[in-house]
Structures are given as C-alpha cells and as structure tokens.
Scaffold this motif. Structure first.
Motif, PDB file in Angstrom:
ATOM      1  N   PHE A   1      -7.367  -0.569  -1.509  1.00 49.82           N
ATOM      2  CA  PHE A   1      -7.091  -1.526  -0.429  1.00 49.82           C
ATOM      3  C   PHE A   1      -8.296  -1.522   0.536  1.00 49.82           C
ATOM      4  O   PHE A   1      -9.281  -2.172   0.294  1.00 49.82           O
TER       5      PHE A   1
ATOM      6  N   VAL B   1      -5.942   5.115  -2.219  1.00 50.09           N
ATOM      7  CA  VAL B   1      -5.434   3.954  -1.479  1.00 50.09           C
ATOM      8  C   VAL B   1      -6.540   3.256  -0.694  1.00 50.09           C
ATOM      9  O   VAL B   1      -6.624   2.023  -0.703  1.00 50.09           O
TER      10      VAL B   1
ATOM     11  N   TYR C   1       2.102   1.640  -3.501  1.00 51.82           N
ATOM     12  CA  TYR C   1       0.987   2.083  -4.355  1.00 51.82           C
ATOM     13  C   TYR C   1       0.777   3.592  -4.198  1.00 51.82           C
ATOM     14  O   TYR C   1       0.513   4.301  -5.172  1.00 51.82           O
TER      15      TYR C   1
ATOM     16  N   ALA D   1       0.831  -1.210   0.000  1.00 52.83           N
ATOM     17  CA  ALA D   1       0.000   0.000   0.000  1.00 52.83           C
ATOM     18  C   ALA D   1       0.862   1.255   0.000  1.00 52.83           C
ATOM     19  O   ALA D   1       0.528   2.255  -0.668  1.00 52.83           O
TER      20      ALA D   1
ATOM     21  N   THR E   1      -5.966  -0.034   6.090  1.00 51.48           N
ATOM     22  CA  THR E   1      -4.655  -0.154   5.430  1.00 51.48           C
ATOM     23  C   THR E   1      -4.171   1.206   4.954  1.00 51.48           C
ATOM     24  O   THR E   1      -2.986   1.521   5.051  1.00 51.48           O
ATOM     25  N   ALA E   2      -5.083   2.031   4.448  1.00 54.05           N
ATOM     26  CA  ALA E   2      -4.701   3.371   3.986  1.00 54.05           C
ATOM     27  C   ALA E   2      -4.180   4.227   5.138  1.00 54.05           C
ATOM     28  O   ALA E   2      -3.190   4.945   4.990  1.00 54.05           O
TER      29      ALA E   2
END
Length: 303
Positions: free
Chosen positions: A108, A104, A41, A38, A112-113
C-alpha cells in the motif's frame, strides 16, 4: 511432529481466519475502505495463528465455549498483526517481505500501513468488549486490561523500544548486553503476548489462582523458547521457508541470546525452556498434551 497437534492447530487457524474475515468486513467506503483493505491484508491469509491456538487450548482446560475463546483469540491476533505491520516499517526493521508476500507499507504505502496497524490495535479492544467474548463484564474488563498491559509500555511496546536501544539507535541509555537484560527485553517484546494468550484461557474459564500461576509459568517459558527459536531461524533459516528476510539480527546489531551464547548453547537453553513449560503444566492432566506439543512445535519449527 504430532499429527493430532497439527490437525488442532490447523483447525484453530481455519476457524480464526473465518472469524476475522467476518469481523473485518469491507465497509464499502472510500478512505476507510482502503484502510479496511489494508487491515484485512495484514491479518488474513497467513500465519500459524499460534497465539489464538493457545487461547483456545488453555480455555479448553476449563471447558470454555470455543466461540468465546475464538473471539479472545481474534483480538489477540489483531494486536499481533498490528505489531508486525509496524515492525516492518522503514523506521523500525525496514522489511519488505512478510509471510511470503510484500509487507503492508510496500503493498500500500507507509501512511496506510501506520493507520492499518492503529486500526488493528484498537479493533482488538472492540472485540474484547463484546458480549460474544464473554457475557460477564468483569471478565471482559480483565481480558481488556490484561491485553493492554501485555501490549503496552511494560510489554510488547516497551520491549520493542529496548530492542531499538540495543541496536544503538539512541544516544541516551545503555543497550541490553547481559543475558539477564536480553531475557528481560525478549520477555517483554515477544513473551508478553504469548503469556497473555495462555492467561486469557484461564480468565475466560475463571481459573483458580494456582491454575493461573501455572499458566503464567507455562506462557513465560513458551515466550522465551519462541524468541530463541526465532533467533536461531534468523541465523540458520532461509527466506523462502520463513516467508521473511533472514540474517538481519546480527547486521542490525540486535541483542539476542543466540548472539550472546552462540548457537549450541542457545539450543541447549531452548530445550531447557521446553522442559520448564512441560513442568508448569503438571497441575493439568486433562487437555495438557496439546499444550506440551505446542512447546515442542515452537522449539522444532523450521519456518
């Protein structure tokens, strides 16, 4: 647009991408592997990398090794990318598009972000603490301290809180409504990191006090210009070109100089800030053309 400037900007972006890719190597773990994925990303594969470019170009005024400037630029970009991840969250701006792809928390999940943003913020200080950024620990401490202040209560985070207050999110306090209040909000939220990008080059190059003041004036004008240009793009741009949602500021009740002054006067202010940025660079003859071009690039950008 100056082709030499664009070439230098693209070169800096390529070098920065390569460095971040190396610094954020996948760990191969389970939960932490998803976190690194993440973070990658959020920080790889997009963006103009303007802030690292400013670190590189201001450092070049003092003949600083490019690899050191890139390390400082990578740290700053991690903080910038963390701020974008958190700004996009449902509790903040609630955006689903960033740099032309899902945000994000959309790609996800929200938890998680949040952790990816946390990870990028803390990783920035890891990078600055390394000898590869500078062998002198005093300079590394100065870089760390400067970034912490630019990103914290008196900088980006504090400015974001003022921005939320301007939307009427909180009962207590008075939202920014005057030109001076909006300028202060934006100098913290957006301008602090851009100003730090310019000062970091001076820190790496051990610039004299008057040179640092000049870089600070340039960075402040640049930060104000960037925010006005961004607000104009929100009004006049398209999501396809920008890679993010548009027409959101007015709908959210955000305090902007474009909303207060109108498009025409805001553009006049933008042009005046570019002239201020140019004037601030007068002490630097060698290397300054790229920084002057950066000010014009910010004012004239269309995405």
């Amino acid at each position: 647009m100056d082709t030499l400037f664009l070439s230098r900007l693209n070169s800096a972006a390529t070098d920065l991408e390569r460095l971040l890719d190396e610094l954020l190597k996948p760990s191969g773990g389970h939960g932490e592997g998803r976190l690194i994925e993440a973070m990658r990303y959020a920080s790889l594969g997009g963006g103009k990398r303007l802030r690292p470019f400013l670190v590189i170009e201001t450092a070049a005024l003092f003949s600083v090794d490019r690899s050191r400037a890139l390390m400082a630029g990578a740290a700053l970009e991690c903080v910038h990318c963390y701020s974008l991840v958190h700004d996009d969250l449902p509790a903040m701006d609630n955006d689903t598009l960033r740099r032309g792809r899902p945000t994000v928390h959309t790609a996800f999940d929200e938890a998680t972000a949040i952790l990816a943003g946390d990870g990028l913020l803390t990783f920035a200080f890891d990078i600055l603490s390394r000898t590869g950024t500078h062998p002198d620990p005093a300079i590394r401490i100065e870089l760390i301290s400067g970034l912490a202040r630019a990103a914290g209560v008196d900088g980006m985070a504090g400015g974001q809180m003022l921005d939320l207050a301007a939307e009427g999110r909180f009962i207590e306090g008075t939202p920014a409504s005057t030109e001076a209040e909006i300028a202060r909000l934006q100098s913290m939220k957006t301008g602090a990191l851009l100003r730090y990008a310019c000062l970091a080059g001076g820190m790496l190059g051990q610039a004299a006090p008057d040179q640092r003041k000049a870089l600070g004036r340039y960075g402040s004008a640049l930060g104000q210009a960037f925010q006005i240009a961004d607000d104009l793009l929100d009004v006049e741009g398209s999501a396809a070109l920008l890679g993010k949602s548009t027409d959101k500021d007015a709908a959210a009740g955000k305090a902007t100089l474009v909303g207060l002054l109108g498009v025409s006067k805001a553009r006049e202010r933008l042009n005046a800030l570019v002239r201020q940025a140019e004037a601030a660079l007068e002490p630097f003859e060698r290397g300054a053309p790229m920084l002057i071009a950066a000010a014009h690039f910010i004012a004239e950008r269309r995405n």
